[in-house]
Design an enzyme around this catalytic site. Structure first.
Site, PDB file in Angstrom:
ATOM      1  N   GLU A 289       0.834  -1.204   0.000  1.00 48.66           N
ATOM      2  CA  GLU A 289       0.000   0.000   0.000  1.00 48.66           C
ATOM      3  C   GLU A 289       0.870   1.256   0.000  1.00 48.66           C
ATOM      4  O   GLU A 289       0.711   2.144  -0.831  1.00 48.66           O
ATOM      5  CB  GLU A 289      -0.921   0.005   1.225  1.00 48.66           C
ATOM      6  CG  GLU A 289      -1.730   1.274   1.390  1.00 48.66           C
ATOM      7  CD  GLU A 289      -2.788   1.465   0.309  1.00 48.66           C
ATOM      8  OE1 GLU A 289      -3.748   0.690   0.301  1.00 48.66           O
ATOM      9  OE2 GLU A 289      -2.646   2.368  -0.541  1.00 48.66           O
ATOM     10  N   ASP A 293       1.409   4.028  -2.998  1.00 53.31           N
ATOM     11  CA  ASP A 293       1.046   5.437  -2.809  1.00 53.31           C
ATOM     12  C   ASP A 293       2.241   6.355  -3.079  1.00 53.31           C
ATOM     13  O   ASP A 293       2.083   7.435  -3.653  1.00 53.31           O
ATOM     14  CB  ASP A 293       0.529   5.667  -1.371  1.00 53.31           C
ATOM     15  CG  ASP A 293      -0.765   4.900  -1.084  1.00 53.31           C
ATOM     16  OD1 ASP A 293      -1.415   4.444  -2.041  1.00 53.31           O
ATOM     17  OD2 ASP A 293      -1.110   4.747   0.103  1.00 53.31           O
ATOM     18  N   SER A 487      -7.011   2.625  -4.159  1.00 51.84           N
ATOM     19  CA  SER A 487      -5.717   3.104  -3.658  1.00 51.84           C
ATOM     20  C   SER A 487      -4.778   3.485  -4.790  1.00 51.84           C
ATOM     21  O   SER A 487      -3.805   4.193  -4.571  1.00 51.84           O
ATOM     22  CB  SER A 487      -5.025   2.009  -2.845  1.00 51.84           C
ATOM     23  OG  SER A 487      -5.672   1.784  -1.640  1.00 51.84           O
TER      24      SER A 487
END
Ligand SMILES: *[C@@H]1O[C@H](CO)[C@@H](O)[C@H](O)[C@H]1NC(C)=O
Ligand SMILES: *[C@@H]1O[C@H](CO)[C@@H](O)[C@H](O)[C@H]1NC(C)=O
Ligand SMILES: *[C@@H]1O[C@H](CO)[C@@H](O)[C@H](O)[C@H]1NC(C)=O
Ligand SMILES: *[C@@H]1O[C@H](CO)[C@@H](O)[C@H](O)[C@H]1NC(C)=O
Length: 569
Positions: A289, A293, A487
């Site tokens: 994650e 990002d 995401s």
């Protein structure tokens, strides 16, 4: 996509009991039992230290909303005249009546209170379990979270003292239990072994579409994103990280070597931490994650300074506390990043309405100060943040908050289509905002009676916009993987806004700030309307994307050159 903290509230009852002579009311909140997954181990030792955070009733939240819209709506004469920290805070500062009530209560009880926010609408007091029991008619117990072994102090009921009922909105921690992130941050990842740099990474021939996998090169060609380096060092892009999701600098370097050979591979992010957050660089600690990002901000918003805001759990129980502490941290900054992207969230039903309202008003303060907040819309289609079984559609938090920009997901090219997991729907907490007053009723007309009763037709619709969200090539833990989820979309959209801000600031203009009134008016033409795809969940096929706004892809996906025009560049 997960939640920084959102508190689970299962059964939350708010009783209002009339006080004597009808002058005051005692406001009592309770729940029947601890949520499943927590075991009661006994009453808290009376001298156990306990820090209580108390939200005071805000003075003029509707004034804040007016001020936010005034500086964010292109047709307004005050468009772009963002508020200072003090001006934004002044709207939500408690009234003098509230301050004097709380001050006497603090004095009467011999407490020491600390002000947490510029507005003074959150205070904390250092107490013990015994004192907290007395102050709030509570009964603090120790509960153990079975799967993590973590201990939390919670009470199954508490009451706001009569003299404070109209002055205090939330006391925390009380009856809201944390979740400790059982949810996986990215919707899915799969291994993808590739060690050679891509030949098309920079050349980007017409064939480099985002049809099978997504790379910075294909996003550039799909959305027309420039690779010209940004120049403004004061223009910042913030990326939040929670739940031990840490970005890895070596992964970022390998990503840049592979996908952005035109950039210096030593380009990296700066770090800010709160609540004991950290930035360990052991490759085993890398999180897909956080790597996603960071790689799709540093790797898309060429040379925009990126800040990784790593939120630990030292001052909170994880969960909603993380969101609260993040926003308090940002509100206290004199110059917060102009753009912030967050790939975590929760089901709206699981966030206490008072807490949700307070967080949303904090987002409004940042928006009024010129900050654009982007949140991934969630990966559960009409079931919200993640797929769950449900009988009515579950909105996502904070996508239901009208003061942030919610980013849904697409797949494919030529044309793009809404991706099935893209969360979308309608809030039960916030009514439809003015900027949706035309487009959302048009969608509701199209929908007719379909799903009647499963969603709230008067609520704020989300998402607002969309971007690619499936099969992003990322480097994590030293290997290349494919990541999917909204995401992927939020960092991509946030990077585009950051690049626009760089040009605006270079031209001596204010940054875009809160985006939605602009997106739904002046900039609507600058988004490619997505008209196919649907987001199944709750045993339905979900909403369908169609011409105009829809609760799968919002207004659509970005076209950089047109957004520039819309921004007056
Ligand atoms: C409040 O703070 C003062 C000064 O730091 C300290 O002397 C006092 O003991 C504190 N009172 C309580 C109730 O914690
Ligand atoms: C995208 O992929 C699908 C299936 O893999 C294929 O049918 C379609 O033609 C492709 N579109 C483009 C524009 O390459
Ligand atoms: C629907 O949304 C409105 C706010 O727009 C809210 O007042 C109402 O309580 C919601 N209805 C339900 C059933 O949650
Ligand atoms: C899902 O929908 C089908 C068809 O409408 C129905 O037969 C089934 O019982 C539903 N399942 C659940 C869990 O509600």
């Amino acid at each position: 996509m997960v939640l920084p903290g959102l508190l689970e509230i299962a059964v939350l009852l708010s009783l209002v009991i009339s006080g004597c002579l009808g002058r005051d009311v005692l406001r009592k909140s309770s729940r029947d039992t601890a949520p499943s997954g927590f075991t009661f181990t006994g009453p808290a030792a009376l001298d156990t230290p306990l820090t209580l955070k108390i939200a005071l009733t805000q003075g003029n939240p509707s004034g804040l909303e007016d001020a936010l819209y005034d500086v964010s709506t292109p047709s307004s004469s005050n468009y772009g005249r963002h508020l200072t920290k003090a001006e934004a805070a002044a709207y939500v500062s408690p009234t003098s009546e509230t301050m004097s009530a709380i001050t006497s209560w603090i004095r009467l009880n011999g407490l020491n209170a600390t002000t947490m926010t510029p507005a003074g609408d959150w205070i904390s007091i250092q107490t013990t379990a015994a004192q907290a029991n007395t102050l709030f008619g509570a009964n603090y117990n120790v509960y153990v979270h079975e799967s993590t072994g973590k201990q939390v102090l919670r009470t199954l009921e508490y009451s706001i003292p009569e003299e404070l009922t109209s002055h205090v909105t939330v006391v925390h921690p009380t009856i809201m239990f944390p979740k400790f992130s059982a949810l996986s941050p990215v919707f899915s990842t799969q291994p993808k072994q590739r060690t050679q740099p891509r030949a098309d990474a920079v050349v980007d021939p017409v064939g480099a579409s985002c049809n099978s996998t997504v790379t910075p090169a294909c996003l550039r060609s799909l959305y027309g994103i420039p690779i010209t380096p940004a120049t403004e060092s004061h223009n910042k892009l913030g990326v939040t990280g929670y739940f031990y999701n840490w970005a890895d600098r070596a992964d970022l370097q390998n990503f840049l070597i592979e996908y952005r050979p035109d950039m210096s591979s030593s380009t990296t992010y700066s770090l800010e931490t709160l609540d004991g957050g950290s930035d360990p660089q052991d490759i085993d600690e890398a999180s897909s994650e956080a790597d996603l990002d960071i790689e799709y901000t540093v790797g898309i918003a060429t040379d925009v300074p990126v800040i990784f805001i790593s939120v630990g759990e030292s001052n909170n129980d994880g969960d909603l506390d993380g969101s609260l502490d993040t926003i308090i941290y940002l509100l206290n900054q004199d110059s917060p990043p102009q753009v912030i992207t967050t790939s975590y969230g929760d089901w709206e039903t699981d966030v206490d309405e008072g807490m949700a309202a307070n967080l949303c008003n904090a987002y409004a303060q940042l928006g009024a100060r010129g900050v654009s907040l982007m949140f991934a819309s969630g990966d559960g289609g009409v079931s919200g943040i993640q797929p769950i079984s449900c009988t009515t559609f579950v909105p996502e938090f904070p996508s239901g908050c009208p003061y942030i920009t919610s980013v849904g997901g697409t797949i494919g090219t030529n044309p793009e289509s809404g991706v099935s997991f893209s969360a979308g729907g309608f809030s039960n907490y916030w009514a439809r905002p003015f900027y949706q007053s035309t487009v959302v009723p048009e969608y509701l007309d199209y929908l007719g009676s379909t799903y009647s009763g499963l969603y709230n037709a008067s609520g704020r619709g989300f998402p607002d916009v969309a971007a690619q969200a499936r099969n992003f090539e990322i480097v994590t833990g030293g290997i290349t993987e494919l990541a999917s989820g909204t995401s992927c979309a939020s960092p991509t959209f946030a990077s585009i806004i950051s690049l626009l801000n760089d040009e605006l600031i270079a031209a001596g203009k204010p940054p875009l700030g809160f985006l939605n009134p602009w997106l739904y008016s002046t900039a609507a033409f600058a988004l490619t309307d997505i008209t196919s795809g649907n987001n199944p969940g709750c045993n339905t096929t979900g909403f369908s994307a169609t011409a105009g706004w829809d609760p799968v892809t919002g207004l659509g996906t970005p076209v950089f050159s047109k957004l520039k025009t819309a921004a007056g560049l």
